[in-house]
Structure formats: C-alpha cells, structure tokens
Design an enzyme around this catalytic site. Structure first.
Site, PDB file in Angstrom:
ATOM      1  CG  HIS A   1       2.108 -11.288  -0.629  1.00 15.27           C
ATOM      2  ND1 HIS A   1       2.278 -10.421  -1.676  1.00 15.27           N
ATOM      3  CD2 HIS A   1       3.026 -12.265  -0.797  1.00 15.27           C
ATOM      4  CE1 HIS A   1       3.273 -10.844  -2.440  1.00 15.27           C
ATOM      5  NE2 HIS A   1       3.746 -11.968  -1.930  1.00 15.27           N
ATOM      6  CD  GLU A   2       3.741 -15.411   1.734  1.00 14.62           C
ATOM      7  OE1 GLU A   2       3.680 -16.361   0.933  1.00 14.62           O
ATOM      8  OE2 GLU A   2       4.635 -14.553   1.682  1.00 14.62           O
TER       9      GLU A   2
ATOM     10  CD  GLU B   1       6.279 -12.665  -5.186  1.00 16.36           C
ATOM     11  OE1 GLU B   1       5.499 -12.172  -4.341  1.00 16.36           O
ATOM     12  OE2 GLU B   1       6.768 -13.784  -5.055  1.00 16.36           O
TER      13      GLU B   1
ATOM     14  CG  HIS C   1       2.154 -16.239  -3.371  1.00 16.74           C
ATOM     15  ND1 HIS C   1       2.422 -15.852  -4.667  1.00 16.74           N
ATOM     16  CD2 HIS C   1       3.000 -15.515  -2.584  1.00 16.74           C
ATOM     17  CE1 HIS C   1       3.379 -14.924  -4.667  1.00 16.74           C
ATOM     18  NE2 HIS C   1       3.745 -14.692  -3.412  1.00 16.74           N
TER      19      HIS C   1
END
Ligand code: ZN
Length: 282
Positions: free
Chosen positions: A138-139, A201, A142
């Site tokens: 997820h990070e 997100e 981003h």
C-alpha cells in the site's frame, strides 16, 4: 490611442495567457497516469521536485522520531520492502525504510522519492511477512502513483486558483512554497504528512495488492490483515494515513475481494516468498 482601443488589447492578452495556461495544464494532466489503474492525474510539479521534497520531509521526521533497534522488526521490513519495491513500477528509486519506535501507533507512511516509515505498533497486527507486505504494498503504491505530487498540486491549486499558477510557478512565488509545505505538513506532526484522498487510498489498496502478489505474497492475506486491523483499532481514535481517510473496513474488504482474482494471477506466476511469522518479542 484611445482607451477604447486599449481595452480589447489588454483582454486579448489575458485571453492568450489563459489559453497558454490551460494548454499547459492539459499537457500536465495527460502526462501523468497512475500505474495499474491508469487514472489520469493533475500534477504541477516534476517528479524530481516531489522526490526532493519527500526526502527533506523524511529528514524532518527522522529528527523527531526515534528509530527502533528491534532487529527482528528491522529485518522483516527490509526483507519484505525489498521484494515489494523490486516488483514495483519504480524499483530504481533510492528507497529507504525505517522502523519507528512507537508501540501505540498502528500506522505507516510513505513519502515521494521512496521514503517509508513503519511504526512498531503496526507490526504485531501485520503478524507475518504477508501482513507486512499488505502494509508495504500500500505504501509503495502511494509513491509509485505520485500521490504526494498530486496532493501538493491540489494544494497549490486551492491556494492560488488556476490563473495564478503559471505566474507563481515561473516566479517561485513564496505562496507556492507555502502550499507545498502545508501539503506536506512539514513542521506539523508526523501524522500530518500527506493526508491522501479516498480515491488515492483506494488506488493504493488496488496497486498494493498487485505489488504484494507480484512479490510472491498470497494476496488473500490482505483481507485477513484488514480484519486484524479492524479488531486492533476498534474503539481507538483513528490515526491519520492508515485509517483516517481510508475507506471503511467493509468497503475496503469488499473492494479487495473484487480485485483478488486478478492479483491471484500475478501471485501464481510469481517467485513465491516464504511467509515468515514476525515474532513480537523484543
Ligand atoms: Zn494510504
């Protein structure tokens, strides 16, 4: 020359300036696309500028937070992050991963340029390498999807309005610098860094799922991780980044289930990673 003649000329110039500005804005918008989802993005700063700002903000965080010396945690983060960044769309970045000592903070964050912070509080919830791969996927997503640069651009737009942007960027207007600093939350708290939008997100979830699968972690583990997250954070005030603007758990899990078949195809073709349990004893 009378005033009557001068006025149209002035407006012509303004119209011309607006035309140029719009044309360049369209150029920027079409230049950037998020990986995996292919979403077009509105980004006004260069990748290099965003990365420099991310690196500077990370230095700021490092000066305020204490880095954990828990070897098990540090090794787990390096091991999993190495695999995830390796299969990401930007393996060439100068990646840096730090574990911050704060057992109460069930959180992680990412800055442009590939600077990732993981708080010790989230590691027992991650439980295993696959859980940690959910967080790091997820990070890293981003970063790969330029979410920081996009957030800064929205900040610039909000502060200056469309017409002033071209002028301000060319003159290095201090207002732009202010917008950038605010967008990054520099000088505020760590949690203030990069409040991503819901769209971002959700996009990080979908790209992250593909990254963890390509890196050799079973993507269905993401659903188990989010169920553990819900239990671990139930009743607690929601911390920023990992929870505040994130979609609700129900929406998130149903989205992940929707994306799972595609991610599973990548997992099947991947070089499988060992899913080690991460011991929480210090
Ligand atoms: Zn996020």
């Amino acid at each position: 020359m009378t005033n009557r003649n001068r006025k149209p000329r002035f407006f012509e110039k303004v119209l011309f300036a607006l035309f140029i500005l719009l044309a360049s804005a369209v150029l920027f918008i079409t230049c950037y696309k998020a990986p995996v989802t292919g979403r077009s993005q509105f980004i006004l700063i260069s990748e290099q500028e965003a990365n420099q700002m991310g690196t500077a903000a990370f230095q700021e965080v490092l000066s305020k937070e204490s880095v954990s010396n828990n070897e098990v945690y540090n090794e787990a983060v390096s091991r999993v992050a190495g695999r995830i960044t390796g299969v990401s769309d930007i393996p060439q970045y100068n990646w840096d991963y730090k574990v911050f000592k704060d057992d109460e903070t069930i959180n992680a964050f990412a800055l442009p340029g590939g600077k990732i912070g993981v708080y010790t509080g989230i590691i027992p919830v991650a439980e295993s390498d696959a859980g940690l791969a959910t967080v790091l996927g997820h990070e890293v997503a981003h970063v790969a999807a330029h979410h920081g640069a996009e957030r800064i651009s929205t900040g610039i737009l909000a502060q200056l309005g469309a017409v002033a942007i071209g002028v301000a960027l060319s003159n290095r207007d201090p207002l732009v610098v202010d917008a950038i600093m605010q967008a990054y939350g520099i000088g505020v708290t760590v949690g203030g860094i990069l409040p991503f939008s819901r769209v971002q997100e959700s996009e990080a979830d979908s790209i992250g799922l593909i990254y963890m699968a390509k890196a050799g972690y079973d993507p269905s583990e993401a659903i188990d991780f989010w169920n553990r997250m819900e239990q671990a954070t139930r009743g607690k005030p929601k911390p920023p980044e990992f929870l505040a603007t994130h979609p609700g758990y129900g929406t998130r899990v149903s989205n992940l289930k929707k994306w799972l078949p595609e991610a599973t195809k990548y997992y099947e073709r991947s070089d499988k990673a060992q899913n080690l349990m991460i011991s929480s004893s210090h």
